[in-house]
Write a protein that holds these residues in place. Structure first.
Motif, mmCIF file in Angstrom:
data_model
loop_
_atom_site.group_PDB
_atom_site.id
_atom_site.type_symbol
_atom_site.label_atom_id
_atom_site.label_comp_id
_atom_site.label_asym_id
_atom_site.label_seq_id
_atom_site.Cartn_x
_atom_site.Cartn_y
_atom_site.Cartn_z
ATOM 1 N N UNK A 34 0.832 -1.191 0.000
ATOM 2 C CA UNK A 34 0.000 0.000 0.000
ATOM 3 C C UNK A 34 0.870 1.245 0.000
ATOM 4 N N UNK A 35 0.258 2.367 -0.380
ATOM 5 C CA UNK A 35 0.971 3.638 -0.320
ATOM 6 C C UNK A 35 1.293 3.946 1.138
ATOM 7 N N UNK A 36 2.439 4.514 1.391
ATOM 8 C CA UNK A 36 2.873 4.741 2.766
ATOM 9 C C UNK A 36 1.932 5.702 3.492
ATOM 10 N N UNK A 37 1.349 5.244 4.613
ATOM 11 C CA UNK A 37 0.436 6.098 5.387
ATOM 12 C C UNK A 37 1.229 7.056 6.273
ATOM 13 N N UNK A 38 0.534 7.952 6.953
ATOM 14 C CA UNK A 38 1.223 8.810 7.929
ATOM 15 C C UNK A 38 1.940 7.953 8.983
ATOM 16 N N UNK A 39 2.984 8.487 9.568
ATOM 17 C CA UNK A 39 3.858 7.733 10.453
ATOM 18 C C UNK A 39 3.111 7.150 11.650
ATOM 19 N N UNK A 45 -0.286 0.281 12.905
ATOM 20 C CA UNK A 45 -0.401 -0.979 12.163
ATOM 21 C C UNK A 45 0.651 -1.967 12.646
ATOM 22 N N UNK A 46 1.893 -1.526 12.790
ATOM 23 C CA UNK A 46 2.960 -2.422 13.231
ATOM 24 C C UNK A 46 2.766 -2.874 14.691
ATOM 25 N N UNK A 47 2.258 -2.003 15.541
ATOM 26 C CA UNK A 47 2.001 -2.393 16.929
ATOM 27 C C UNK A 47 0.897 -3.452 16.988
#
Length: 73
Positions: A34-39, A45-47
């Motif tokens: 996917x296109x990179x979302x805001x940080x 998402x990673x958590x």
């Protein structure tokens, strides 16, 4: 199906040494599609993915760091 302590220890080591790195690679690959979302969204998402992998293995990891209860002493 009850797993013995020794089996749970071996299975947990296999999950941590093989399964977790494969899961990390898959998670990163899927997020990169996917296109990179805001940080902050990406961090969330990673958590969530970092916590989600352990849910199915909760029973396997329970008590593995303790003394073998079947040992007797």
């Amino acid at each position: 199906m009850a797993l013995s302590y020794k089996t749970r220890r071996r299975l947990s080591a296999l999950i941590l040494l093989v399964g977790l790195p494969v899961y990390i690679i898959l998670a990163i690959s899927i997020v990169n599609l996917f296109e990179r979302p805001p940080i902050l969204v990406e961090l969330l998402v990673y958590v969530v993915l970092g916590l989600l992998w352990a849910v199915p293995f909760k029973y396997v990891f329970r008590g593995v760091g303790q003394v073998d209860p079947e040992e007797g002493s």
